[in-house]
Write a protein that holds these residues in place. Structure first.
Motif, PDB file in Angstrom:
ATOM      1  N   ALA A 154      37.686  38.332  -5.036  1.00 41.15           N
ATOM      2  CA  ALA A 154      37.219  39.189  -3.951  1.00 41.15           C
ATOM      3  C   ALA A 154      36.355  38.435  -2.943  1.00 41.15           C
ATOM      4  N   LEU A 155      36.072  37.192  -3.209  1.00 41.95           N
ATOM      5  CA  LEU A 155      35.129  36.439  -2.382  1.00 41.95           C
ATOM      6  C   LEU A 155      35.493  36.472  -0.900  1.00 41.95           C
ATOM      7  N   LEU A 156      36.724  36.160  -0.560  1.00 42.79           N
ATOM      8  CA  LEU A 156      37.103  36.079   0.844  1.00 42.79           C
ATOM      9  C   LEU A 156      37.478  37.428   1.459  1.00 42.79           C
ATOM     10  N   THR A 157      37.663  38.440   0.612  1.00 43.05           N
ATOM     11  CA  THR A 157      38.133  39.721   1.133  1.00 43.05           C
ATOM     12  C   THR A 157      37.054  40.788   1.234  1.00 43.05           C
ATOM     13  N   GLU A 158      35.925  40.614   0.563  1.00 44.55           N
ATOM     14  CA  GLU A 158      34.888  41.647   0.556  1.00 44.55           C
ATOM     15  C   GLU A 158      33.654  41.306   1.376  1.00 44.55           C
ATOM     16  N   GLU A 159      33.609  40.159   1.964  1.00 42.16           N
ATOM     17  CA  GLU A 159      32.374  39.738   2.615  1.00 42.16           C
ATOM     18  C   GLU A 159      32.381  39.853   4.136  1.00 42.16           C
ATOM     19  N   GLY A 160      33.436  40.393   4.712  1.00 39.24           N
ATOM     20  CA  GLY A 160      33.484  40.525   6.155  1.00 39.24           C
ATOM     21  C   GLY A 160      33.499  39.187   6.871  1.00 39.24           C
ATOM     22  N   ALA A 161      34.021  38.184   6.201  1.00 36.29           N
ATOM     23  CA  ALA A 161      34.037  36.831   6.760  1.00 36.29           C
ATOM     24  C   ALA A 161      35.204  36.645   7.715  1.00 36.29           C
ATOM     25  N   ARG A 162      35.028  35.699   8.605  1.00 36.38           N
ATOM     26  CA  ARG A 162      36.119  35.300   9.498  1.00 36.38           C
ATOM     27  C   ARG A 162      36.933  34.257   8.735  1.00 36.38           C
ATOM     28  N   VAL A 163      38.077  34.689   8.214  1.00 35.54           N
ATOM     29  CA  VAL A 163      38.907  33.816   7.384  1.00 35.54           C
ATOM     30  C   VAL A 163      40.156  33.419   8.158  1.00 35.54           C
ATOM     31  N   ALA A 164      40.415  32.133   8.219  1.00 36.77           N
ATOM     32  CA  ALA A 164      41.674  31.632   8.763  1.00 36.77           C
ATOM     33  C   ALA A 164      42.629  31.537   7.578  1.00 36.77           C
ATOM     34  N   TRP A 165      43.552  32.471   7.496  1.00 39.28           N
ATOM     35  CA  TRP A 165      44.468  32.532   6.353  1.00 39.28           C
ATOM     36  C   TRP A 165      45.665  31.624   6.566  1.00 39.28           C
ATOM     37  N   ILE A 166      46.026  30.925   5.522  1.00 40.88           N
ATOM     38  CA  ILE A 166      47.290  30.209   5.465  1.00 40.88           C
ATOM     39  C   ILE A 166      48.165  31.055   4.552  1.00 40.88           C
ATOM     40  N   GLU A 167      49.167  31.681   5.151  1.00 33.64           N
ATOM     41  CA  GLU A 167      49.999  32.637   4.425  1.00 33.64           C
ATOM     42  C   GLU A 167      51.113  31.924   3.659  1.00 33.64           C
ATOM     43  N   GLU A 168      51.740  32.671   2.765  1.00 31.71           N
ATOM     44  CA  GLU A 168      52.749  32.115   1.863  1.00 31.71           C
ATOM     45  C   GLU A 168      53.874  31.380   2.590  1.00 31.71           C
ATOM     46  N   ALA A 169      54.380  31.931   3.666  1.00 33.25           N
ATOM     47  CA  ALA A 169      55.484  31.272   4.387  1.00 33.25           C
ATOM     48  C   ALA A 169      55.058  29.888   4.870  1.00 33.25           C
ATOM     49  N   GLU A 170      53.856  29.787   5.386  1.00 32.84           N
ATOM     50  CA  GLU A 170      53.357  28.491   5.844  1.00 32.84           C
ATOM     51  C   GLU A 170      53.127  27.555   4.664  1.00 32.84           C
ATOM     52  N   LEU A 171      52.601  28.086   3.577  1.00 36.98           N
ATOM     53  CA  LEU A 171      52.411  27.269   2.369  1.00 36.98           C
ATOM     54  C   LEU A 171      53.746  26.710   1.889  1.00 36.98           C
ATOM     55  N   ARG A 172      54.762  27.559   1.887  1.00 34.43           N
ATOM     56  CA  ARG A 172      56.078  27.114   1.422  1.00 34.43           C
ATOM     57  C   ARG A 172      56.695  26.075   2.359  1.00 34.43           C
ATOM     58  N   SER A 173      56.282  26.036   3.615  1.00 31.11           N
ATOM     59  CA  SER A 173      56.819  25.033   4.533  1.00 31.11           C
ATOM     60  C   SER A 173      56.363  23.625   4.151  1.00 31.11           C
ATOM     61  N   ILE A 174      55.245  23.520   3.428  1.00 28.73           N
ATOM     62  CA  ILE A 174      54.774  22.205   2.974  1.00 28.73           C
ATOM     63  C   ILE A 174      54.902  22.025   1.466  1.00 28.73           C
ATOM     64  N   ASP A 175      55.095  23.124   0.744  1.00 32.07           N
ATOM     65  CA  ASP A 175      55.197  23.098  -0.715  1.00 32.07           C
ATOM     66  C   ASP A 175      56.146  24.232  -1.127  1.00 32.07           C
ATOM     67  N   PRO A 176      57.467  24.016  -1.001  1.00 32.66           N
ATOM     68  CA  PRO A 176      58.446  25.100  -1.198  1.00 32.66           C
ATOM     69  C   PRO A 176      58.306  25.870  -2.507  1.00 32.66           C
ATOM     70  N   GLU A 177      57.915  25.216  -3.583  1.00 28.66           N
ATOM     71  CA  GLU A 177      57.796  25.895  -4.875  1.00 28.66           C
ATOM     72  C   GLU A 177      56.367  26.330  -5.183  1.00 28.66           C
ATOM     73  N   LEU A 178      55.469  26.120  -4.245  1.00 30.01           N
ATOM     74  CA  LEU A 178      54.043  26.450  -4.413  1.00 30.01           C
ATOM     75  C   LEU A 178      53.449  25.778  -5.652  1.00 30.01           C
TER      76      LEU A 178
END
Length: 190
Positions: A154-178
């Protein structure tokens, strides 16, 4: 972001009960210990690697949780306290496939417009592979501990922080199998 702006924190304080209590840092994956693999991936991007562990780790500044029983959040708190750079890159000590492309992408995202860089797969955050702006997160993590809100996910989702998210599609573009997000928790994970 320059390496001089980032301290890495490897969380290696877990009890590894499902692995018979072994030190996961010393487990060998593809011919190298998890710890050596992580150090090699982090080296070009960080000024220092700090380890959160119950015993000293030779060659590295080792920090201990502020009190027992806090789980990963205790290690994050200790790392934030020890951090002397603007950013703290938090990494679970049981992720043997973390690679330079992912670390480079995370560091490239950290800027004045965000408080954290987080990874999200299937809409769920990966709290133990994140980049935190140290001065923002020191008081937030301390407040979570004081309130006994210890859930790391919950750390990044409950604190009202400005989070730059790297989403799954972008992650898979550099690491297809995660593979980078794979944790070693049981013997079959090896």
């Amino acid at each position: 972001m320059q390496p001089t702006e980032v301290t890495a924190l490897i969380l290696a304080g877990g009890r590894a009960t499902r692995l018979g209590g072994v030190d996961k840092r010393e487990l060998v994956v593809e011919g190298q210990t998890i710890f050596a693999r992580q150090l090699a991936a982090l080296a070009p991007y960080v000024a220092e690697v700090v380890v959160s562990a119950p015993r000293p780790v030779p060659g590295h500044r080792t920090v201990a949780d502020p009190e027992p029983g806090l789980g990963p959040l205790g290690g994050v708190a200790a790392g934030l306290t020890a951090c002397t750079t603007p950013w703290l890159l938090v990494l679970a000590g049981d992720m043997p496939h973390i690679g330079r492309p992912l670390i480079a992408r995370m560091c490239a995202r950290g800027d004045d417009e965000c408080d954290a860089v987080g990874l999200r797969c299937g809409g769920l955050p990966e709290p133990l592979c994140t980049l935190l702006r140290a001065d923002v997160w020191r008081p937030r993590v301390a407040a979570r501990i004081a309130a006994r809100r210890l859930k790391a996910s919950a750390l990044l989702t409950e604190e009202g922080a400005r989070v730059a998210w790297i989403e799954e599609a972008e992650l898979r573009s550099i690491d297809p199998e995660l593979r980078a997000l794979h944790n070693v928790n049981t013997p079959s994970d090896l």
